[in-house]
Design a protein around this motif. Structure first.
Motif, PDB file in Angstrom:
ATOM      1  N   GLN A 216      -4.638  11.980   4.430  1.00  0.00           N
ATOM      2  CA  GLN A 216      -4.715  11.742   3.231  1.00  0.00           C
ATOM      3  C   GLN A 216      -3.614  11.322   2.258  1.00  0.00           C
ATOM      4  O   GLN A 216      -2.484  11.495   2.499  1.00  0.00           O
ATOM      5  CB  GLN A 216      -5.043  13.195   2.351  1.00  0.00           C
ATOM      6  N   THR A 218      -2.143   7.988  -0.872  1.00  0.00           N
ATOM      7  CA  THR A 218      -2.501   7.012  -2.030  1.00  0.00           C
ATOM      8  C   THR A 218      -1.498   5.968  -1.839  1.00  0.00           C
ATOM      9  O   THR A 218      -0.711   5.819  -1.251  1.00  0.00           O
ATOM     10  CB  THR A 218      -2.297   7.772  -3.501  1.00  0.00           C
ATOM     11  N   LEU A 234      -2.933  -0.226   2.501  1.00  0.00           N
ATOM     12  CA  LEU A 234      -2.595   1.149   1.477  1.00  0.00           C
ATOM     13  C   LEU A 234      -1.145   0.834   1.401  1.00  0.00           C
ATOM     14  O   LEU A 234      -0.400   1.296   2.659  1.00  0.00           O
ATOM     15  CB  LEU A 234      -3.318   2.349   1.862  1.00  0.00           C
ATOM     16  N   ARG A 236       2.827   0.964  -0.296  1.00  0.00           N
ATOM     17  CA  ARG A 236       3.787   1.591  -1.388  1.00  0.00           C
ATOM     18  C   ARG A 236       4.960   0.686  -1.322  1.00  0.00           C
ATOM     19  O   ARG A 236       5.182   0.072  -0.264  1.00  0.00           O
ATOM     20  CB  ARG A 236       4.175   3.097  -1.151  1.00  0.00           C
ATOM     21  N   TRP A 266      -5.201   0.977  -7.180  1.00  0.00           N
ATOM     22  CA  TRP A 266      -4.734   2.094  -6.628  1.00  0.00           C
ATOM     23  C   TRP A 266      -5.760   3.128  -6.282  1.00  0.00           C
ATOM     24  O   TRP A 266      -6.806   3.386  -6.888  1.00  0.00           O
ATOM     25  CB  TRP A 266      -3.967   3.077  -7.802  1.00  0.00           C
ATOM     26  N   ILE A 267      -5.764   3.526  -5.041  1.00  0.00           N
ATOM     27  CA  ILE A 267      -6.866   4.577  -4.499  1.00  0.00           C
ATOM     28  C   ILE A 267      -6.251   5.568  -3.673  1.00  0.00           C
ATOM     29  O   ILE A 267      -5.239   5.658  -3.298  1.00  0.00           O
ATOM     30  CB  ILE A 267      -7.791   3.795  -3.499  1.00  0.00           C
ATOM     31  N   GLU A 268      -7.233   6.493  -3.535  1.00  0.00           N
ATOM     32  CA  GLU A 268      -6.662   8.003  -2.856  1.00  0.00           C
ATOM     33  C   GLU A 268      -7.578   7.972  -1.653  1.00  0.00           C
ATOM     34  O   GLU A 268      -8.832   7.852  -1.853  1.00  0.00           O
ATOM     35  CB  GLU A 268      -6.756   9.301  -3.754  1.00  0.00           C
ATOM     36  N   TRP A 291     -12.758   7.781  -0.203  1.00  0.00           N
ATOM     37  CA  TRP A 291     -11.814   7.217  -1.169  1.00  0.00           C
ATOM     38  C   TRP A 291     -12.371   7.175  -2.638  1.00  0.00           C
ATOM     39  O   TRP A 291     -13.485   7.292  -2.883  1.00  0.00           O
ATOM     40  CB  TRP A 291     -11.440   5.673  -0.746  1.00  0.00           C
ATOM     41  N   LYS A 293     -11.064   5.456  -6.785  1.00  0.00           N
ATOM     42  CA  LYS A 293      -9.847   4.755  -7.596  1.00  0.00           C
ATOM     43  C   LYS A 293      -9.192   5.969  -8.360  1.00  0.00           C
ATOM     44  O   LYS A 293      -9.781   6.772  -8.822  1.00  0.00           O
ATOM     45  CB  LYS A 293     -10.891   3.796  -8.367  1.00  0.00           C
ATOM     46  N   ILE A 294      -8.065   5.513  -8.578  1.00  0.00           N
ATOM     47  CA  ILE A 294      -7.266   6.461  -9.367  1.00  0.00           C
ATOM     48  C   ILE A 294      -6.375   5.556 -10.222  1.00  0.00           C
ATOM     49  O   ILE A 294      -6.059   4.402 -10.149  1.00  0.00           O
ATOM     50  CB  ILE A 294      -6.219   7.226  -8.533  1.00  0.00           C
TER      51      ILE A 294
END
Length: 311
Positions: A216, A218, A234, A236, A266-268, A291, A293-294
């Motif tokens: 898991q 983000t 994904l 960072r 941004w997604i989790e 998933w 969206k955040i």
């Protein structure tokens, strides 16, 4: 009493730098520019600027009624001492401009989070592939972990509390080894900000060991030419000292709706770790099962953890 205009400008610049740094701390924007471990250092710099500002105030006015103008008649040489009232010239204007530009950007342009466009300029997937290669050549052997049975805990009944660890910038070597050992035993891996780099390195260097495990995490969406319609990264940004040394980290991921998700979203996500090949290099890939969206996190960057060796 004489007023020295240029000395006044210098005082204003010193005060402005101090105020700008304090304002960045007050608003929390400082974390978008530097690693949090340097926050106290930046506060110290702001205080020093303020002290210099106070000292500079004493130079704005002078009470001398005579100009300091001395000539050596015999050598026909004349000395002119600049007390802050000499005319502006090109050199001085350029010097002031160098100082004013960062002040203007600091006060009037909000700090912007690094995004996919910056990631692409830094190399994107090429960098991620090299990170996997580098991780595989490092000595991530079990010899680095104390000899223990699978059920042993370095801390007995007092394992580190993740909630207490979140703001720490340094951990003992034993705790680092414990986190890596704990990672290999987990069935679901939660990539929180604090332990992200520790887990990221180990997953990249030992992808086969984590194949099939749930994960898991983000991140923001990064896409590149050559990706399949169901692929994205994904991502960072890792900040070692400041945004000038920012590097991209993340996982190549697959999900059916990838083509409908815009870059920088941004997604989790929750998925399963697998192994794939990209440009001839094997690397871990996340098969995303769920998933959402955040909003961009308040702390979008990842910072490395320093490992304290010995006492």
């Amino acid at each position: 009493m004489n007023f020295h205009f240029q000395q006044a400008i210098r005082a204003v610049i010193l005060f402005a730098f101090s105020a700008m740094i304090f304002n960045l701390h007050q608003t929390g924007e400082i974390t978008k520019l530097i690693n949090p471990k340097y926050e106290n250092l930046s506060k110290t710099v702001a205080i020093l600027f303020f002290i210099l500002f106070v000292v500079q105030l004493t130079r704005i006015f002078s009470f001398s009624t005579k100009d300091h103008h001395h000539c050596h008649h015999t050598g026909h040489h004349c000395c002119h001492h600049d007390h802050g009232n000499s005319p502006f010239n090109t050199k001085k204007l350029f010097s002031y401009l160098i100082l004013i530009i960062p002040l203007a950007t600091g006060f009037f342009i909000p700090a912007k989070t690094l995004d996919a466009s910056i990631a692409e300029k830094k190399g994107g997937m090429m960098i991620l592939s090299k990170q996997t290669q580098a991780a595989e050549t490092e000595d991530f052997t079990e010899a680095a972990i104390p000899n223990q049975s699978a059920g042993d805990n370095l801390y007995g009944d007092h394992a580190p509390d993740p909630n207490l660890m979140e703001e720490r910038q340094e951990i003992p070597e034993e705790e680092y080894d414990h986190l890596k050992k704990e990672l290999s035993q987990k069935q679901t891996i939660h990539m929180t900000n604090h332990i992200y780099t520790i887990y990221y390195d180990d997953i990249n260097s030992n992808a086969s060991k984590y194949k099939g495990k749930k994960i898991q995490l983000t991140g923001f969406v990064l896409k590149e030419k050559g990706f399949k319609q169901n692929q994205l990264v994904l991502s960072r940004f890792l900040i070692t000292h400041c945004i000038a040394d920012a590097s991209i980290i993340g996982f190549l991921s697959e999900l059916p709706e990838a083509q409908n998700i815009d870059e920088d979203t941004w997604i989790e996500a929750t998925g399963t770790i697998d192994i794939s090949t990209y440009n001839g290099e094997q690397l871990p890939i996340i098969k995303i099962a769920d998933w959402k969206k955040i909003e961009e996190p308040k702390k979008p960057y990842i910072y490395p953890i320093d490992i304290r060796v010995g006492l």
